[in-house]
Every structure is written in structure tokens, then in C-alpha cells.
Design a protein around this motif. Structure first.
Motif, PDB file in Angstrom:
ATOM      1  N   ILE A   1       0.839  -1.210   0.000  1.00 50.52           N
ATOM      2  CA  ILE A   1       0.000   0.000   0.000  1.00 50.52           C
ATOM      3  C   ILE A   1       0.869   1.254   0.000  1.00 50.52           C
ATOM      4  O   ILE A   1       0.591   2.230  -0.715  1.00 50.52           O
ATOM      5  CB  ILE A   1      -0.934  -0.013   1.218  1.00 50.52           C
ATOM      6  CG1 ILE A   1      -1.895  -1.187   1.120  1.00 50.52           C
ATOM      7  CG2 ILE A   1      -1.696   1.301   1.338  1.00 50.52           C
ATOM      8  CD1 ILE A   1      -2.774  -1.373   2.343  1.00 50.52           C
ATOM      9  N   PHE A   2       1.953   1.209   0.796  1.00 51.93           N
ATOM     10  CA  PHE A   2       2.853   2.365   0.838  1.00 51.93           C
ATOM     11  C   PHE A   2       3.473   2.636  -0.535  1.00 51.93           C
ATOM     12  O   PHE A   2       3.548   3.779  -0.983  1.00 51.93           O
ATOM     13  CB  PHE A   2       3.953   2.121   1.862  1.00 51.93           C
ATOM     14  CG  PHE A   2       5.151   2.999   1.682  1.00 51.93           C
ATOM     15  CD1 PHE A   2       5.130   4.329   2.079  1.00 51.93           C
ATOM     16  CD2 PHE A   2       6.307   2.508   1.090  1.00 51.93           C
ATOM     17  CE1 PHE A   2       6.235   5.137   1.901  1.00 51.93           C
ATOM     18  CE2 PHE A   2       7.405   3.305   0.910  1.00 51.93           C
ATOM     19  CZ  PHE A   2       7.373   4.638   1.318  1.00 51.93           C
ATOM     20  N   ILE A   3       3.916   1.572  -1.187  1.00 45.23           N
ATOM     21  CA  ILE A   3       4.534   1.755  -2.506  1.00 45.23           C
ATOM     22  C   ILE A   3       3.525   2.350  -3.482  1.00 45.23           C
ATOM     23  O   ILE A   3       3.852   3.261  -4.265  1.00 45.23           O
ATOM     24  CB  ILE A   3       5.077   0.408  -3.010  1.00 45.23           C
ATOM     25  CG1 ILE A   3       6.241  -0.059  -2.123  1.00 45.23           C
ATOM     26  CG2 ILE A   3       5.534   0.515  -4.456  1.00 45.23           C
ATOM     27  CD1 ILE A   3       6.736  -1.443  -2.457  1.00 45.23           C
ATOM     28  N   ARG A   4       2.297   1.862  -3.428  1.00 41.07           N
ATOM     29  CA  ARG A   4       1.285   2.397  -4.354  1.00 41.07           C
ATOM     30  C   ARG A   4       0.967   3.851  -4.041  1.00 41.07           C
ATOM     31  O   ARG A   4       0.896   4.686  -4.951  1.00 41.07           O
ATOM     32  CB  ARG A   4       0.007   1.547  -4.247  1.00 41.07           C
ATOM     33  CG  ARG A   4      -1.040   1.940  -5.265  1.00 41.07           C
ATOM     34  CD  ARG A   4      -0.559   1.605  -6.662  1.00 41.07           C
ATOM     35  NE  ARG A   4      -1.444   2.121  -7.677  1.00 41.07           N
ATOM     36  CZ  ARG A   4      -1.332   3.310  -8.258  1.00 41.07           C
ATOM     37  NH1 ARG A   4      -0.328   4.125  -7.928  1.00 41.07           N
ATOM     38  NH2 ARG A   4      -2.178   3.692  -9.185  1.00 41.07           N
ATOM     39  N   VAL A   5       0.783   4.176  -2.773  1.00 37.64           N
ATOM     40  CA  VAL A   5       0.493   5.564  -2.395  1.00 37.64           C
ATOM     41  C   VAL A   5       1.678   6.463  -2.700  1.00 37.64           C
ATOM     42  O   VAL A   5       1.514   7.597  -3.178  1.00 37.64           O
ATOM     43  CB  VAL A   5       0.101   5.638  -0.903  1.00 37.64           C
ATOM     44  CG1 VAL A   5      -0.053   7.089  -0.451  1.00 37.64           C
ATOM     45  CG2 VAL A   5      -1.193   4.877  -0.666  1.00 37.64           C
ATOM     46  N   SER A   6       2.883   5.973  -2.422  1.00 36.56           N
ATOM     47  CA  SER A   6       4.074   6.762  -2.707  1.00 36.56           C
ATOM     48  C   SER A   6       4.202   7.029  -4.201  1.00 36.56           C
ATOM     49  O   SER A   6       4.564   8.145  -4.623  1.00 36.56           O
ATOM     50  CB  SER A   6       5.314   6.023  -2.191  1.00 36.56           C
ATOM     51  OG  SER A   6       6.483   6.759  -2.463  1.00 36.56           O
ATOM     52  N   LYS A   7       3.909   6.022  -5.003  1.00 35.14           N
ATOM     53  CA  LYS A   7       3.974   6.218  -6.448  1.00 35.14           C
ATOM     54  C   LYS A   7       2.928   7.234  -6.902  1.00 35.14           C
ATOM     55  O   LYS A   7       3.191   8.088  -7.759  1.00 35.14           O
ATOM     56  CB  LYS A   7       3.760   4.880  -7.149  1.00 35.14           C
ATOM     57  CG  LYS A   7       3.917   4.946  -8.658  1.00 35.14           C
ATOM     58  CD  LYS A   7       3.767   3.574  -9.276  1.00 35.14           C
ATOM     59  CE  LYS A   7       3.942   3.643 -10.796  1.00 35.14           C
ATOM     60  NZ  LYS A   7       3.791   2.293 -11.417  1.00 35.14           N
TER      61      LYS A   7
END
Length: 841
Positions: free
Chosen positions: A182-188
Motif C-alpha cells: 500500500i505504501f509503494i502504491r500511495v508513494s507512487k
């Protein structure tokens, strides 16, 4: 991957948890490795960012490594003192202390490290607050997440932590993986959103650069129209014309007119120009950068007019065709009739290494002849004019695609592929690439905290999940431990109950057997008593008939009567022994002195192929028994053992001291000190059914006529009347042990004698009031018709064997048979009751 811009500090730092876990588990021995690991990590991180390692970077790595080691010392010591080690972390108190203390000792590294980095000038004062918070949160979350996982790998108590691999570690890792995704998706998403404005600015910059170059082309096209008119353009006209145009295009460094001069016209052209510019000649630049007279070539394009002239005097007369790049551009514009750009060059008017380009445009058939107009662009000045309004937001780099040479670059550091933007365009017959990157100020201005918050919440939630799982598994483990303990207790109680039930059943069976044997004994004793009285009358009358017999035939008949009476007497004696109503004369006996007599049983009873071994220990107690009856009991057992070994075997006789307590299961109801004599043979053994009936009178497994079934009954009666007991134990392989125990006392010990032969026991004791008779050896049939000498008158008559039960109040022996139980087995051989020559004294 988990780093968050602009400082790219990680919201979770797993090495912090690893260092504290190592200190907690292994102690101070791990501190040097913590320092070395942190030092190498920070050296590698610093080098990957700046691609160099200077003194400041090395000092910063050392400061951070020392702070990390200090935090490991504080964290490990605090946890050891608060929750102890081994640390099961299976109760709410320990877990609460772990969750509360972790943020406190994680202040150590953040404070010490940033203080040192600020002193070294690596971190700005303005960034200390944000950096400190990020550092502290990253270490705290690293400890909360990683320390339980490290304990699962190497913590104590090992069985508990090993059992948590699937129930704690796996859920925590899966939960953390979900939040990481989720963090990677939100960060992207944040990154894409932050770069949207940057990409718009980048595209505008590219368009602006291309438009600026096209404006320079438009300028040259306007200038070309002036040279294409009918009226010739003088140097003064050129100056006035260019000055008005330069006000509209301020980025042009110099504007030039270079006519085409054929080689034959060179001298005339130089002479004409020398009227206005003395010393004019067509020149070129040598490899050292110095101008010289141009070498001969088919045609020249010397710079004739240049504006502004001030500062550009030295380029007047320079042949544009003397250098390959310029010559190619001139030829291209003559061929195409469009504005053409040269490759990146160093402008003649530049003293340094500034890169520029020259834009040329052909003039055909003008009043001044064929030639080119050119505009010189210093790219740094040109790009500064294009980039100045957005310089705080993005960095720009312009690259010539054909040569791959950078025309302009204001990047602070090498851009990453994820944050850079590039676009290409074509102008003047050449391709250009514009690369842009956001500046640190722009990233900070557009920074978003959604991804950072998602990761922090995810890691903290994973830590709480781990704490709940640890608490749950701890409670489960305690419940399992209690259940296991209770189960073991119940198993022990059940086992004791089973033992008690079995003992009770055995006791009840023994009681029933004893009652049965007692009833049989009473019946047998009464019959034997009355039968003995009859035998006494018969024997007395036979004796008197012997005195009055007149013929040999009569005397033989009387002798047969007397012999039959004697056999009846022996049978009666065995029955009385079983019913415990025979007369016993117990006395102290030292069994060590009876070793030879016990061994002598072999001669009359055992065969030569049977090996006999007798063991009497030196510490053996004296016994209190009727020696004759004791020897008779041993003799009966010996004959039973002989019949069980028809081919060969071994008979082992051993004695030992035994003491029975009230609750001793081996006592058979006896209490006190006893001497147990065990006779072991290697015969066929007895079945449990035979063992149960072995002591019953007249019970035998021998063939009819080979045994009376009273041998072991005599042993049983003797043991019971003497205050002891008898038992039979049969092994799985047919091995049988006969044990005769007699009452003993802790008095002078007896010695032990071992003998290889067993001979017949013969007693030399006399029965009081009776005349001495010969004790026949077992197996001596004699025959009822054997001649006997008549008794003389006045000879003492045989004494009557009383049927009264006598015995000693002292504790008597125990006869114990520990082999495959059998009574009298179906093997040939005489029983004690069958021995016709056995006569009681």
C-alpha cells in the motif's frame, strides 16, 4: 524502497531492531559487530549518493555507527532489567514495558547522530527537527517490528519462540507486506502527482528553448532579405540594420555576414576590404588556437561584417569554411536554403571553454553576392534567458544528440530515472534533447505525507499485531503447560489406580486361593490324621505278628504289610505337611554349613548331566527352621527341576537376606527379616494355569503312576506352617526359579560356598520319642515284597506321628518359585511321596 523524499530517510529502520535484539540475546559481545555493521552501511550509503568518500563522509559514518552502538547498549540493558532474559513476552506486563520503553531508548541514536552530523555541517540547522523526528520514528518502528522476529529466530526460551514461527512471525510479515505494498502504491501516486506540475514545466521549457532557437532563425531570415535586395549593404547599413534587430533578439552574441570568395578572387577581395579595415586578410585558427592566414582552398567564407564590432574585432576575416563543423553547416544551408545550426563549438570571440553554436542562413544572388548570414549563440547565456523564470523549480540540461555533447547543464547532482524528464526536438538540421529534474526546493514544496503516514501506521499496526499474537500465544502456551501437567497428574493417578486395582485383584485372588488351600488342607489333615491312626494299629499288629510268625512265607507277608504301612506313613506325613498339622522342631540353622548337604542332592536325585551351582553370601543371616523338613522341601523342588530337564540343564541354588515392609508388594503378606533361598532351573517352564494350581494336593501334570501330586503341596504346607510363604514364577523362555525363604535375624552372618554338584540331603536329627530309622533315598523302589527281618519282642514300636499342628511363633521362611510355573510335570521320575524307602524318624 521505503525512503521518503526529500531527505530520503526511512520511516522504518530494521537494523535498529536487529542491534537491540543482539544486545538483549547475546550481550555486549555483539557491540563490535553492531558498530562495524552500522559503519559499513553508512559508508556505502554515503558513497552511493555522492560517488565519493571524503573525510566528512567518513566522520559522519563513524558518528552514526557510534550512536547506533550506544542505542543498542541502552536498549538491550533497559529491556534486560525491565523484562529480564530469557524473555518469553507472554504476559501483558512485559509486552506493555516493551512497547513503552522502545520509543524511549530509541531517542539515543537520533539525538547523538544528528548532533554529530550538525556539528560536521552535514545536516542544516533548519532540517534538524524534521530529520530528528524521522530518525526517531524509524528506529522505534524498526525495534517494534524486528525485535520480536529476531527473538523468534534466536531467543530464549527456545521451544516457546520456535513455536511462534508460524503463529506470530508469518502473520506479522504478511501484514507488513500488505502495508508495504500500500505504501509503494500511495508513494507512487504521490510521486506522480508531484511530478505532474514538474512535467508541465519541463515541456514548457523544451518548447521555450525550441521557440528561442526558431526566433534566432527568424532573425537571420529577416537579415537575409536585406542582403537579397537590389541595393548593396555597406558596413554602416549592416550596423544600423542589425542593431535594430538585436533589440528584438537580445540572446544573440554576434551577427555576421560572410560572402563566398573564390580562391582566384581572394587577393582582390582582401585589397577591397583593406580600404575600410587596414590589415584585413582571410584567416583561420591553427591547432594551438592562434589565428593565421588561411590556407588555400577552392572557396572561402570570411567574416566581413560583424556586429557588435566592439569585442569581436578579432573575428573579422575568419573563414567559416576553415573549420569542419562550420563548413558543414554553411554547405547545408546553401544546399537546403534553410537555417542551419553548427555542432557545439567554441566561439572565436570566447576566451574560455564556453560552448556555443552558430546559426547560418544562405543568401543567394544578393547585391553583395552569394554568402551566409550567421548568428553566434553562447548557450549558457541563451539557456539562462530561457530558464531563469523557473530555475528554482527545475534543473535543465541541453544535449546535442548527434555528438552527445552537453550544451548546457545546471544539475546539482545526477538525476534519478524516476524523477527526471526528457524531451527531444529538431532545429537547424540537428537533434536536441532537453533533460529536466525537480530541484530539492520544489520537492520540499510539493512534499506529501500520505505515504509516510501509511507506512508508519502500517508498521505500528504490525507491531501491535505482533504484541497481541505474542500475548495470545503466551496464554495458549501457559494453558497447554497446565493441561500437560494436569494430564500427567491424571495419568499418574490413573496409573496408581490401575496398580491398586491390579494389586487388589491379585490380593483377592491370593485370598481366594489361600481360603481354597486352607479348606483343602483342613480336609486333607483330618483324613490324614484318621488314616495315620489306622496305620499305627496296622504297624503295631504287624510287628507283633513278626514275633509270632512260624514260617518264612508268613514273615514275608508280615514284612509286606509293614512296608505298605511305612509307605502309608510317608503319604500321611506329606498330607499332614500340606495341612500344616505335622510336628515341627524349629532351631537356629547356619545355611553356610548346609552347602555340602544341599549339593549332595545330585547323587540320589539329579543326573550327572545337570550342573549344580550353590551360592551362599558371607553376610547371610541364620535361619530358624525344622532342618529335616526344610531339606525335604528343597529335595522335592530339586526332583521337580530334574524332571523338567530330561536331557541336560543347570540348577542354581542361591540365598539372600530380604526385609519386607508392610506395603512391600513383594512380601506376600510377610513383614520383617527373612532369608530367601532360590532354586533356579532351565527347564520347560509352567503355564499360568498350572502355576495357579501347582500347590494343590494330588494335582499333577505327570502321566498316571509317575507322581502323586503331593511334592509341592509338602513345600507349601511347610512354608505356611513355618510362618512363611511360597510362590512360583515362570519366565518367558521356560526358566524357573524356586526360592525357599526361612525366618532370619540380623545376627552373625553366614559364609557362602559354591558347589558344582547337588547331592541328596540326609538329616541326622532324631524325632523325640522315636527310634532311629534309615531314611531311604528317593528313587529306591525296593518293592513291597522285599524281605524284612522280623522284629524281636521288646523292640520299641514306631512312634506315632501326631497330626497336631505345631509351629514356631518366629517368622518362618518364604518359598518363592520364579520360573514358568509348573507343578509336577509329565516327565519320568520319582516324587518324594513315591519314594518307598523314605521313612520318618
Amino acid at each position: 524502497m521505503l525512503a521518503v523524499p526529500p531527505g530520503y530517510a526511512s520511516p522504518i529502520f530494521p537494523p535498529a531492531g536487529i542491534a537491540v535484539a543482539c544486545m538483549l540475546v547475546r550481550g555486549s559481545i555483539t557491540l563490535p559487530w553492531t558498530f562495524i555493521g552500522s559503519l559499513l552501511l553508512n559508508v556505502w550509503t554515503g558513497y552511493s549518493v555522492s560517488h565519493q568518500l571524503d573525510e566528512t563522509g567518513s566522520a559522519a559514518a563513524i558518528v552514526i555507527a557510534a550512536a547506533s552502538m550506544g542505542q543498542a547498549v541502552v536498549g538491550g540493558s533497559v529491556l534486560r532489567r525491565a523484562i529480564g532474559y530469557p524473555a518469553p513476552l507472554d504476559n501483558s506486563r512485559d509486552l506493555s514495558l516493551f512497547l513503552l520503553l522502545s520509543p524511549l531508548f530509541c531517542l539515543t541514536s537520533a539525538t547523538l547522530s544528528l548532533a554529530g552530523l550538525s556539528t560536521l555541517g552535514v545536516v542544516r540547522i533548519a532540517d534538524l527537527g524534521t530529520s530528528w523526528i524521522s530518525w526517531w520514528i524509524g528506529d522505534t518502528l524498526g525495534v517494534l517490528l524486528v525485535l520480536p522476529l529476531m527473538l523468534i529466530l534466536a531467543g530464549e526460551p527456545r521451544p516457546l519462540w520456535r513455536s511462534r514461527l508460524g503463529s506470530v512471525a508469518l502473520p506479522m510479515l504478511l501484514f507488513f507486506a500488505v502495508f508495504t505494498a500500500i505504501f509503494i502504491r500511495v508513494s507512487k501516486w504521490e510521486h506522480e502527482e508531484a511530478l505532474l506540475e514538474f512535467r508541465l514545466l519541463s515541456q514548457q521549457t523544451t518548447d521555450k528553448i525550441r521557440a528561442g532557437l526558431e526566433q534566432q532563425g527568424i532573425f537571420l531570415e529577416q537579415l537575409e532579405r536585406s542582403f537579397s535586395s537590389r541595393a548593396p549593404v555597406s558596413r554602416t547599413d549592416f550596423r544600423h540594420l542589425v542593431q535594430s534587430l538585436l533589440q528584438r533578439f537580445p540572446t544573440i552574441q554576434a551577427v555576421k555576414w560572410a560572402p563566398q570568395v573564390e580562391s582566384p578572387q581572394r587577393a582582390a577581395f582582401e585589397a577591397t576590404q583593406q580600404r575600410d579595415l587596414p590589415g584585413f586578410e582571410i584567416r583561420e585558427v591553427d591547432p594551438s588556437g592562434q589565428q593565421r592566414r588561411a590556407e588555400e582552398r577552392p572557396s572561402f567564407f570570411p567574416v566581413t561584417y560583424v556586429e557588435p564590432l566592439k569585442g569581436n574585432e578579432h573575428i573579422v576575416g575568419f573563414d567559416l569554411a576553415s573549420e569542419a563543423g562550420r563548413r558543414a553547416a554553411v554547405q547545408a544551408t546553401l544546399d537546403t536554403g534553410t537555417v542551419t545550426a553548427t555542432p557545439p563549438i567554441r566561439l572565436i570571440q570566447e576566451q574560455g571553454e564556453q560552448v556555443g553554436i552558430l546559426l547560418v542562413y544562405a543568401v543567394h544572388d544578393g547585391s553583395n553576392g552569394t554568402g551566409v548570414v550567421a548568428g553566434a549563440l553562447r548557450m549558457s547565456t541563451f539557456m539562462a534567458g530561457m530558464h531563469a523564470p523557473i530555475a528554482s523549480a527545475i534543473g535543465v540540461q541541453l544535449v546535442d544528440l548527434q555528438q552527445g555533447k552537453v550544451l548546457h547543464c545546471d544539475f546539482v547532482s545526477k538525476p534519478s530515472s524516476s524523477s527526471s524528464y526528457s524531451n527531444t526536438f529538431t532545429f537547424g538540421g540537428r537533434g536536441y534533447r532537453v533533460e529536466t529534474v525537480p530541484t530539492a526546493a520544489d520537492l520540499e514544496q510539493h512534499q506529501r505525507w500520505q505515504s509516510w503516514a501509511v507506512l508508519v501506521i502500517g508498521v505500528f499496526s504490525t507491531g501491535l499485531l505482533g504484541a497481541l499474537l505474542l500475548l495470545g500465544t503466551g496464554n495458549t502456551r501457559r494453558v497447554e503447560t497446565v493441561v500437560e501437567e494436569r494430564t500427567r497428574d491424571l495419568e499418574n493417578v490413573n496409573r496408581r489406580l490401575e496398580i491398586e486395582i491390579r494389586e487388589r485383584e491379585e490380593a483377592e485372588a491370593a485370598l481366594r486361593q489361600a481360603q481354597r488351600m486352607e479348606a483343602i488342607g483342613q480336609l486333607t489333615g483330618g483324613i490324614a490324621h484318621d488314616f495315620n491312626n489306622l496305620l499305627t494299629v496296622i504297624g503295631a499288629n504287624a510287628t507283633m505278628l513278626t514275633d509270632t510268625a512260624q514260617s518264612d512265607a508268613m514273615r514275608r507277608r508280615v514284612a509286606a504289610i509293614m512296608q505298605a504301612a511305612e509307605r502309608g506313613e510317608r503319604l500321611t506325613r506329606q498330607l499332614l505337611a500340606f495341612s500344616r498339622r505335622q510336628m515341627l522342631r524349629p532351631e537356629p540353622v547356619d545355611l553356610r554349613r548346609q552347602v555340602d548337604e544341599i549339593a549332595d542332592m545330585r547323587s540320589p536325585v539329579l543326573r550327572p548331566d545337570i550342573e549344580v551351582k550353590v551360592e551362599m553370601p558371607a553376610e547371610l543371616w541364620p535361619v530358624f527352621v525344622d532342618l529335616a523338613e526344610f531339606q525335604m522341601a528343597l529335595l522335592n523342588i530339586g526332583m521337580n527341576a530334574r524332571d523338567a530337564m530330561p536331557e541336560s540343564g543347570r540348577l542354581h541354588v542361591a540365598a539372600r537376606n530380604v526385609t519386607f515392609d508392610i506395603d512391600d508388594p513383594r512380601s506376600g503378606g510377610l513383614v520383617g527379616d527373612f532369608v530367601a533361598v532360590t532354586l533356579s532351573d532351565t527347564g520347560a517352564g509352567m503355564s499360568p494355569e498350572v502355576v495357579a494350581r501347582a500347590f494343590e494336593p494330588y494335582f499333577t501334570t505327570k502321566e498316571i503312576g509317575l507322581g502323586s501330586g503331593l511334592g509341592l503341596s509338602q513345600v507349601y504346607g511347610f512354608a505356611q506352617q513355618s510362618g512363611g510363604a511360597v510362590s512360583i514364577a515362570s519366565g518367558r523362555q521356560g526358566h524357573i526359579d524356586y526360592t525357599v525363604s526361612t525366618s532370619g535375624g540380623r545376627r552373625a552372618p553366614c559364609g557362602s560356598v559354591q558347589c558344582d554338584h547337588l547331592r541328596t540331603l540326609e538329616s541326622s536329627r532324631r524325632h523325640p520319642g522315636c527310634r532311629r530309622r534309615r531314611r531311604g533315598r528317593p528313587g529306591d523302589d525296593g518293592g513291597l515284597a522285599r524281605d524284612r527281618l522280623p522284629a524281636r519282642r521288646g523292640q520299641r514300636r514306631p512312634c506315632r506321628v501326631s497330626g497336631d499342628r505345631t509351629g514356631s511363633d518366629d517368622r518362618a521362611g518364604v518359598v518363592r518359585h520364579r520360573d514358568a510355573g509348573r507343578n509336577e510335570r509329565s516327565r519320568p521320575g520319582p516324587d518324594l511321596a513315591e519314594s518307598p524307602s523314605r521313612v520318618a524318624d
